[in-house]
Design an enzyme around this catalytic site. Sequence first.
Site, PDB file in Angstrom:
ATOM      1  N   LYS A  34     -74.928   0.611 -55.550  1.00 25.65           N
ATOM      2  CA  LYS A  34     -74.493  -0.773 -55.714  1.00 25.65           C
ATOM      3  C   LYS A  34     -74.174  -0.988 -57.187  1.00 25.65           C
ATOM      4  O   LYS A  34     -75.029  -0.802 -58.059  1.00 25.65           O
ATOM      5  CB  LYS A  34     -75.589  -1.709 -55.273  1.00 25.65           C
ATOM      6  CG  LYS A  34     -75.156  -3.158 -55.361  1.00 25.65           C
ATOM      7  CD  LYS A  34     -76.087  -4.036 -54.606  1.00 25.65           C
ATOM      8  CE  LYS A  34     -75.607  -5.464 -54.642  1.00 25.65           C
ATOM      9  NZ  LYS A  34     -76.567  -6.349 -54.001  1.00 25.65           N
ATOM     10  N   LYS A  62     -70.965  -0.014 -52.495  1.00 21.91           N
ATOM     11  CA  LYS A  62     -70.675  -1.436 -52.654  1.00 21.91           C
ATOM     12  C   LYS A  62     -70.356  -1.751 -54.109  1.00 21.91           C
ATOM     13  O   LYS A  62     -71.142  -1.354 -54.963  1.00 21.91           O
ATOM     14  CB  LYS A  62     -71.900  -2.224 -52.215  1.00 21.91           C
ATOM     15  CG  LYS A  62     -71.781  -3.712 -52.341  1.00 21.91           C
ATOM     16  CD  LYS A  62     -73.061  -4.354 -51.901  1.00 21.91           C
ATOM     17  CE  LYS A  62     -72.935  -5.861 -51.952  1.00 21.91           C
ATOM     18  NZ  LYS A  62     -74.141  -6.518 -51.532  1.00 21.91           N
TER      19      LYS A  62
HETATM   20  C1  PBG Z   1     -77.686  -9.201 -53.486  1.00 24.18           C
HETATM   21  C2  PBG Z   1     -76.453  -9.105 -52.663  1.00 24.18           C
HETATM   22  C3  PBG Z   1     -75.154  -9.159 -53.172  1.00 24.18           C
HETATM   23  C4  PBG Z   1     -74.288  -9.118 -52.097  1.00 24.18           C
HETATM   24  C5  PBG Z   1     -75.055  -8.966 -50.941  1.00 24.18           C
HETATM   25  N1  PBG Z   1     -76.417  -8.977 -51.320  1.00 24.18           N
HETATM   26  C6  PBG Z   1     -74.653  -9.175 -54.558  1.00 24.18           C
HETATM   27  C7  PBG Z   1     -75.204 -10.063 -55.566  1.00 24.18           C
HETATM   28  O1  PBG Z   1     -75.169 -11.273 -55.441  1.00 24.18           O
HETATM   29  O2  PBG Z   1     -75.651  -9.553 -56.555  1.00 24.18           O
HETATM   30  C8  PBG Z   1     -72.803  -9.185 -52.220  1.00 24.18           C
HETATM   31  C9  PBG Z   1     -72.013  -9.337 -51.005  1.00 24.18           C
HETATM   32  C10 PBG Z   1     -70.610  -9.762 -51.243  1.00 24.18           C
HETATM   33  O3  PBG Z   1     -70.174 -10.012 -52.385  1.00 24.18           O
HETATM   34  O4  PBG Z   1     -69.895  -9.877 -50.246  1.00 24.18           O
HETATM   35  N2  PBG Z   1     -78.796  -8.583 -53.037  1.00 24.18           N
END
Ligand code: PBG
Length: 337
Positions: free
Chosen positions: A206, A260
């Site tokens: 991530k 991601k």
């Molecule tokens: C955080 C989380 C994020 C997303 C899903 N869970 C990122 C964040 O805010 O740091 C992003 C999903 C998206 O942008 O579609 N645990």
Amino acid sequence: MTDKTNAVDLITGHRRMRRNRKADWSRRMVQENRLTVDDLIWPIFIVAGTNIVEPIDAMPGVNRMSIDKAVEAAKLAADFGIPALATFPNVDISLRDDTGSNSLAANNLINETTRAIKKAVPNIGVITDVALDPFTSHGHDGILRDGEIVNDETVAQIARAAVLQADAGADIIAPSDMMDGRVGAIRRALDAAGHQNVGIMAYATKFASAFYGPYREAIGTSGLLKGDKKTYYIDPANGTEAMRDAALDVEEGADMLMVKPGLPYLDICWRMKESFGLPVFAYQVSGEYSQIKAAAANGWIDGERVMLETLLAFKRAGCDGILSYFAVDVARILAKR
Ligand code: PBG
């Protein structure tokens, strides 16, 4: 016999890539990758209440839904053949605190959503994110102590929250917090609680990305987040480090890996699939969705074609599936083909 050789054949030397491309039938015959409904995981946003379908401004076409509406959405997705949903709660601000303690409430919004969906639509998979950001008053994925997101205490809490999510019926736990050691801790906690069949989809790589912007509006953390997530998410510059991080998740017992955001990180998808042979998923995140929607709304691109092209690109890059806010739109198109 007249010699049919002409100047162009001299140029190509008879090697003509375009022969296979000449007709629709021949293009279909040589097509290497295809997108099917089985490739789609649909992320949905939940709010407390009933009969609520609330548009998210930064994500045109995506809504926050109360649990009853989420159940209807789950039925729709299952009818299309979408294999699984990923649920994200927008937790009431009064329930958020420094440690994200509401993540440890057995009947919190995410767990009640799982219970309702599994009861009404047992044949769709439910994937729950176990990060703390929907529950913390500062919007970080972990516990904040003296300006630091503390790793081990966060991992302990996430492992407990994962067991509660599994108790509620979650099929796959997906930790998106990037704390070190979380996958192993979650695996041990699930096993100790008798949840041997609950899987782990590691948000293995991530990245500290600007593409998450619209999601933070969706779950109401954009106004809360102080600072950034660079001390725990991966630097977008680093591919080798991402591979090392994914390797640890594999050693710790991840069943599936995720990359991601998606499209800007296709190289990572490919390297991960080649290296580990585990199922690899890409998360086409909120910013990727919104940029396609925005350009399409302006008439600058053909939104439907770009949507399908991006999803097919994930398949070409070795992904076994894609988490995408387009999932239902795509399923509808694929059903008509
Ligand atoms: C955080 C989380 C994020 C997303 C899903 N869970 C990122 C964040 O805010 O740091 C992003 C999903 C998206 O942008 O579609 N645990």
